[in-house]
Design a protein around this motif. Structure first.
Motif, mmCIF file in Angstrom:
data_model
loop_
_atom_site.group_PDB
_atom_site.id
_atom_site.type_symbol
_atom_site.label_atom_id
_atom_site.label_comp_id
_atom_site.label_asym_id
_atom_site.label_seq_id
_atom_site.Cartn_x
_atom_site.Cartn_y
_atom_site.Cartn_z
ATOM 1 N N PHE A 94 0.830 -1.205 0.000
ATOM 2 C CA PHE A 94 0.000 0.000 0.000
ATOM 3 C C PHE A 94 0.866 1.256 0.000
ATOM 4 C CE2 PHE A 94 -2.138 3.393 2.380
ATOM 5 C CZ PHE A 94 -3.299 3.547 1.616
ATOM 6 N N THR A 95 1.883 1.305 0.847
ATOM 7 C CA THR A 95 2.725 2.506 0.943
ATOM 8 C C THR A 95 3.480 2.760 -0.350
ATOM 9 O OG1 THR A 95 3.032 2.014 3.295
ATOM 10 C CG2 THR A 95 4.481 3.674 2.321
ATOM 11 N N ALA A 96 4.060 1.709 -0.938
ATOM 12 C CA ALA A 96 4.781 1.877 -2.200
ATOM 13 C C ALA A 96 3.842 2.361 -3.301
ATOM 14 C CB ALA A 96 5.441 0.555 -2.609
ATOM 15 N N SER A 97 2.625 1.841 -3.323
ATOM 16 C CA SER A 97 1.658 2.252 -4.339
ATOM 17 C C SER A 97 1.237 3.701 -4.151
ATOM 18 C CB SER A 97 0.423 1.341 -4.286
ATOM 19 O OG SER A 97 0.771 -0.005 -4.528
ATOM 20 N N VAL A 98 1.082 4.130 -2.904
ATOM 21 C CA VAL A 98 0.720 5.523 -2.624
ATOM 22 C C VAL A 98 1.832 6.471 -3.069
ATOM 23 C CG1 VAL A 98 0.351 7.191 -0.757
ATOM 24 C CG2 VAL A 98 -0.906 5.040 -0.764
ATOM 25 N N LEU A 99 3.077 6.150 -2.735
ATOM 26 C CA LEU A 99 4.205 6.995 -3.155
ATOM 27 C C LEU A 99 4.260 7.094 -4.678
ATOM 28 C CD1 LEU A 99 6.962 5.703 -0.685
ATOM 29 C CD2 LEU A 99 5.838 7.935 -0.631
ATOM 30 N N HIS A 100 4.085 5.976 -5.343
ATOM 31 C CA HIS A 100 4.103 5.944 -6.811
ATOM 32 C C HIS A 100 2.975 6.809 -7.378
ATOM 33 C CE1 HIS A 100 4.970 3.188 -10.505
ATOM 34 N NE2 HIS A 100 4.658 4.411 -10.890
ATOM 35 N N ALA A 101 1.782 6.681 -6.811
ATOM 36 C CA ALA A 101 0.633 7.446 -7.301
ATOM 37 C C ALA A 101 0.823 8.940 -7.074
ATOM 38 C CB ALA A 101 -0.639 6.961 -6.615
ATOM 39 N N PHE A 102 1.405 9.323 -5.958
ATOM 40 C CA PHE A 102 1.662 10.738 -5.687
ATOM 41 C C PHE A 102 2.588 11.328 -6.738
ATOM 42 C CE2 PHE A 102 0.103 10.821 -1.190
ATOM 43 C CZ PHE A 102 -0.629 11.992 -1.312
ATOM 44 N N TRP A 103 3.646 10.598 -7.091
ATOM 45 C CA TRP A 103 4.580 11.105 -8.107
ATOM 46 C C TRP A 103 3.877 11.279 -9.456
ATOM 47 C CZ3 TRP A 103 9.454 12.998 -8.626
ATOM 48 C CH2 TRP A 103 9.992 13.033 -9.913
ATOM 49 N N ASN A 104 3.153 10.262 -9.872
ATOM 50 C CA ASN A 104 2.490 10.313 -11.174
ATOM 51 C C ASN A 104 1.418 11.402 -11.234
ATOM 52 O OD1 ASN A 104 4.062 8.042 -11.614
ATOM 53 N ND2 ASN A 104 2.471 6.975 -12.752
ATOM 54 N N SER A 105 0.647 11.538 -10.165
ATOM 55 C CA SER A 105 -0.450 12.497 -10.188
ATOM 56 C C SER A 105 0.010 13.938 -9.991
ATOM 57 C CB SER A 105 -1.483 12.139 -9.119
ATOM 58 O OG SER A 105 -0.888 12.042 -7.842
ATOM 59 N N THR A 106 1.255 14.146 -9.548
ATOM 60 C CA THR A 106 1.791 15.504 -9.413
ATOM 61 C C THR A 106 2.772 15.849 -10.530
ATOM 62 O OG1 THR A 106 3.538 14.689 -7.932
ATOM 63 C CG2 THR A 106 1.538 15.541 -6.902
#
Length: 438
Positions: free
Chosen positions: A384-396
């Motif tokens: 979950f944490t790795a996916s959240v970090l990845h999503a934050f980078w992509n969405s910003t």
């Protein structure tokens, strides 16, 4: 106020003097909470909490080994548990560790006589330092750099081959950063095995297909594994990034499923494969290439991430933008230049991107290997944490550079925090050669 004792430990090599307290235990080791802290770069064989000196009163002392990995010697004899310590006793931590003399008053140590003449080993340094080259991490990075540079010289004018070599070299550099921070030693001849996870991940994304005709060519095509993951995460789950609304929440949700969960699971497959294969290997081989602890998970995850980054960058992003710029300007050279401008930051930036996410998830997979009974919490939290970090980078990514920098720094901090904790709980921490992070 504590009364200071008149007893000291005098280090033989540096002649550094440490006062020993008469009121509390003096702990010697590499950890910063020790009373006598030894530099890990000089004394790799010393444990984090190696030995202690305890005052017993009436001028009596005892020294205890704190279950150190490489043992403690008193006057050349291995210490088991604790024993009395007397003035003049020589205390050695590890087989080649720090050496001290227990004294009531410091004394001048004999120093070597400088004859003024130049020795043969001073004139030919390799005669005395040759054996250290491979162990100290100087030799292999330099040799690989020379090979890479000469290879790139031979491909000048050929954009495809030059970008391929440059990409692989930068990817190796990104992995080397994580390897030296982790500090888990591997035999040099086993280091190529660390590239296998990256190769597996690359083949899960794209497979090379050879077309034979008037001009034989090789093209990359999506693998069945990638098609399956796309179907699951981007069609069955709400991970269709292209169909998502432009607001941040919609983009984050789409990237969480379509990039974070999908890609982090793909990159974690080689870690699980190495974990399973390691179970069937002999003990030594399992310790070297299996997943036995968080450091192993981080290293294999970093390798997998480098493979993912290279195949994504060299197989998709760089050719696409190079072709677009070449068609827009009518100059192939302009397309190649912009392609290299994209290649360099994408691969180097993977340390705060794909490598950070996969290394972080790899920490939790290694934690599962170390403590299997806690899998139900360690694996979901890491994924979950790795996916959240990845999503934050992509969405910003479409935001300003300051926001993107902050997100990248946060991802790298998460990776470094995982590495530090992995080093602290590593069963092989006494042999760790890690680059210091302070």
């Amino acid at each position: 106020m504590e009364s200071l004792s008149s007893f000291f430990l005098q280090e033989v090599k540096s002649q550094r003097i440490y006062r020993v307290s008469s009121q509390q235990v003096t702990v010697i080791g590499r950890e910063y909470d020790c009373q006598i802290v030894l530099d890990s770069s000089q004394y790799a064989g010393v444990s984090r909490h190696h030995a202690s000196i305890r005052p017993l009163g009436d001028g009596k002392w005892e020294v205890c080994d704190l279950d150190s990995s490489n043992g403690t010697l008193i006057n050349g004899q291995k210490l088991k548990g604790c024993c009395a310590l007397k003035v003049g006793d020589r205390l050695t931590l590890g087989s080649q560790g720090a050496e001290f003399i227990f004294l009531e008053q410091p004394q001048a140590m004999p120093t070597p006589v400088n004859s003024g003449s130049v020795s043969l080993t001073q004139l030919v340094p390799i005669l005395s330092t040759g054996k250290q080259l491979g162990r100290k991490g100087f030799l292999i990075p330099g040799v690989l750099t020379v090979i890479a540079v000469v290879s790139m010289f031979s491909t000048l004018g050929n954009f495809e081959w030059f970008s391929l070599l440059l990409g692989f070299y930068l990817g190796l550099g990104a992995f080397a950063i994580v390897y030296f921070l982790c500090g888990k030693p591997k035999p040099w001849w086993l280091l190529p095995v660390l590239a296998v996870p990256g190769i597996i991940t690359a083949l899960m994304i794209a497979v090379p297909v050879i077309y034979v005709g008037a001009q034989t060519r090789v093209e990359l095509e999506s693998s069945p594994v990638l098609e399956l993951f796309i179907h699951l995460f981007r069609e069955k789950l709400p991970g269709n990034v292209e169909a998502a609304r432009p607001d941040f929440i919609s983009q984050f949700i789409a990237h969480f499923f379509g990039a974070g969960m999908m890609e982090e699971l793909m990159k974690a497959i080689p870690i699980f494969l190495f974990l399973i294969v390691g179970l069937f290997l002999p003990r030594w081989w399992r310790s070297q290439i299996g997943v036995n602890e968080p450091l192993d998970g981080i290293l294999i995850g970093a390798s997998s991430a480098v493979g993912f980054t290279l195949i994504e960058t060299l197989g998709q992003y760089v050719p696409k933008i190079a072709q677009q710029v070449a068609e827009a300007t009518g100059q192939a050279g302009a397309g190649a230049f912009v392609g290299l401008q994209l290649l360099i930051p994408r691969v180097l930036g993977s340390v705060a991107g794909h490598v950070a996410y996969s290394g972080y998830f790899g920490y939790f997979i290694g934690l599962f290997a170390l403590k299997p009974s806690s899998w139900w919490i360690s694996l979901p939290v890491g994924y979950f944490t790795a996916s959240v970090l990845h999503a934050f980078w992509n969405s910003t990514a479409s935001q300003n550079l300051i926001v993107l920098t902050v997100v990248g720094v946060i991802s790298y901090i998460f990776l470094v925090a995982a590495i530090l904790k992995a080093r602290a709980i590593s069963p092989t921490r006494a042999q760790n050669f890690s680059t210091r992070l302070n």
